[in-house]
Design an enzyme around this catalytic site. Structure first.
Site, PDB file in Angstrom:
ATOM      1  N   HIS A  67     129.015  35.093 -14.496  1.00 35.85           N
ATOM      2  CA  HIS A  67     129.981  35.798 -15.348  1.00 35.85           C
ATOM      3  C   HIS A  67     130.461  34.911 -16.495  1.00 35.85           C
ATOM      4  O   HIS A  67     130.523  33.690 -16.375  1.00 35.85           O
ATOM      5  CB  HIS A  67     131.152  36.394 -14.550  1.00 35.85           C
ATOM      6  CG  HIS A  67     132.162  35.430 -14.011  1.00 35.85           C
ATOM      7  ND1 HIS A  67     132.748  35.590 -12.768  1.00 35.85           N
ATOM      8  CD2 HIS A  67     132.723  34.311 -14.522  1.00 35.85           C
ATOM      9  CE1 HIS A  67     133.608  34.621 -12.560  1.00 35.85           C
ATOM     10  NE2 HIS A  67     133.621  33.824 -13.600  1.00 35.85           N
ATOM     11  N   GLU A 126     131.683  40.525 -14.976  1.00 39.35           N
ATOM     12  CA  GLU A 126     130.898  40.320 -13.761  1.00 39.35           C
ATOM     13  C   GLU A 126     129.506  40.938 -13.945  1.00 39.35           C
ATOM     14  O   GLU A 126     129.288  41.748 -14.850  1.00 39.35           O
ATOM     15  CB  GLU A 126     131.612  40.987 -12.578  1.00 39.35           C
ATOM     16  CG  GLU A 126     133.021  40.440 -12.306  1.00 39.35           C
ATOM     17  CD  GLU A 126     133.038  39.084 -11.608  1.00 39.35           C
ATOM     18  OE1 GLU A 126     132.092  38.286 -11.778  1.00 39.35           O
ATOM     19  OE2 GLU A 126     134.027  38.817 -10.894  1.00 39.35           O
ATOM     20  N   ASN A 137     128.213  33.444 -10.333  1.00 40.46           N
ATOM     21  CA  ASN A 137     127.364  34.636 -10.435  1.00 40.46           C
ATOM     22  C   ASN A 137     126.948  34.915 -11.881  1.00 40.46           C
ATOM     23  O   ASN A 137     126.435  35.985 -12.192  1.00 40.46           O
ATOM     24  CB  ASN A 137     128.082  35.854  -9.839  1.00 40.46           C
ATOM     25  CG  ASN A 137     129.390  36.168 -10.551  1.00 40.46           C
ATOM     26  OD1 ASN A 137     129.719  35.549 -11.566  1.00 40.46           O
ATOM     27  ND2 ASN A 137     130.150  37.119 -10.028  1.00 40.46           N
TER      28      ASN A 137
HETATM   29  C1  F6R Z   1     138.119  31.660 -17.508  1.00 41.98           C
HETATM   30  C2  F6R Z   1     136.915  32.473 -17.406  1.00 41.98           C
HETATM   31  C3  F6R Z   1     135.899  32.296 -16.326  1.00 41.98           C
HETATM   32  C4  F6R Z   1     135.657  30.835 -15.938  1.00 41.98           C
HETATM   33  C5  F6R Z   1     134.636  30.765 -14.809  1.00 41.98           C
HETATM   34  C6  F6R Z   1     134.427  29.335 -14.345  1.00 41.98           C
HETATM   35  O1  F6R Z   1     138.901  32.050 -18.614  1.00 41.98           O
HETATM   36  O2  F6R Z   1     136.758  33.332 -18.221  1.00 41.98           O
HETATM   37  O3  F6R Z   1     134.690  32.880 -16.747  1.00 41.98           O
HETATM   38  O4  F6R Z   1     135.204  30.137 -17.053  1.00 41.98           O
HETATM   39  O5  F6R Z   1     135.065  31.540 -13.732  1.00 41.98           O
HETATM   40  O6  F6R Z   1     135.594  28.852 -13.762  1.00 41.98           O
HETATM   41  P1  F6R Z   1     135.763  27.309 -13.396  1.00 41.98           P
HETATM   42  O7  F6R Z   1     135.795  26.560 -14.682  1.00 41.98           O
HETATM   43  O8  F6R Z   1     137.091  27.222 -12.688  1.00 41.98           O
HETATM   44  O9  F6R Z   1     134.598  26.947 -12.542  1.00 41.98           O
END
Ligand code: F6R
Length: 239
Positions: free
Chosen positions: A136, A141, A134
């Site tokens: 973030h 968010e 999304n």
């Molecule tokens: C982690 C964080 C999140 C992840 C995001 C992607 O510290 O801040 O923003 O970077 O959710 O997660 P993955 O890499 O598991 O797809």
């Protein structure tokens, strides 16, 4: 924004080379780390380089982006645990100089204290980011004010759903997280965003081609003067 499209394996190597450059120029750099699946290959490469004597973290101070509220540092799904097991325990970093927001003390003092500690350390030299489907960054968010500092967020159902793979069931996925704010992230002198896989393609398109809007928190990176974005073919497929 510098945009580099390559294979996940090459991205890990090229991203690690940027860490080597930064630490060669400033051995006591302040590094902002991320968790999640995306940085795992990069962390493995940093461990390899460290063991080979080609990079040292001995004088580094680190600040992680975020932590689940309610999880202790020992919980095997906490981000403190993740960092120790995937990086810190395998490199020569001084654990006393590694920081992850507390998931247990989310008082206003503790949250403001995180930003103060970053400032007192001299500010983040390079912040590593993954991106949520999304848009973030950290756990900021959609809808999070672009001026936000470290704060507690309510995780969206889509984020909890995306992260449930690490827990026994969705009910065990925490509902809240403490995260650096968007402004905290933007204060870093350099930012490296890595996105892998086709499920990130829409978020990457909105980040790079869309308007700067809290609807896609990562779009704010368009306003930062020094961002490198590493994408695999899948994540770049809608650009
Ligand atoms: C982690 C964080 C999140 C992840 C995001 C992607 O510290 O801040 O923003 O970077 O959710 O997660 P993955 O890499 O598991 O797809």
């Amino acid at each position: 924004m510098q945009i580099i499209v390559d294979t996940p394996q090459n991205i890990a190597k090229r991203a690690a080379a940027i860490y080597q450059e930064i630490l060669a120029a400033k051995p006591n750099a302040i590094l902002g780390f991320a968790t999640g699946s995306t940085p795992l290959d990069l962390y493995a490469e940093l461990v390899r380089l460290n063991k080979a004597g080609e990079i040292s973290f001995k004088d580094v101070t680190s600040f992680n982006l975020d932590e689940y509220v309610g999880l202790s540092p020992e919980h095997d799904q906490s981000y403190r645990y993740f960092m120790e097991h995937n990086l810190f325990n395998h490199i020569d970093i001084d654990l006393a100089r590694t920081h992850v927001p507390s998931g247990l003390d989310v008082s206003d003092e503790a949250l403001a204290g995180y930003d103060e500690a970053i400032k007192a350390a001299g500010g983040v030299d390079m912040q590593l980011l993954g991106i949520g489907i999304n848009g973030h960054i950290g756990f900021n968010e959609p809808g999070t004010p672009l001026e936000s500092l470290t704060h507690v967020v309510t995780l969206t159902e889509s984020t909890r759903e995306a992260n449930k793979r690490f827990f026994a069931s969705i009910d065990e996925v925490p509902t809240h997280a403490a995260t650096m704010g968007i402004k905290t992230v933007m204060n870093a002198r350099k930012i490296m965003l890595i996105a892998l896989g086709e499920n990130k393609a829409d978020a990457i398109r909105a980040t790079i081609k869309g308007p700067v809007t809290p609807d896609c928190p990562a779009s704010v990176l368009q306003l930062h003067p020094d961002v490198v974005v590493f994408l695999d073919e899948g994540a770049a497929s809608k650009l």
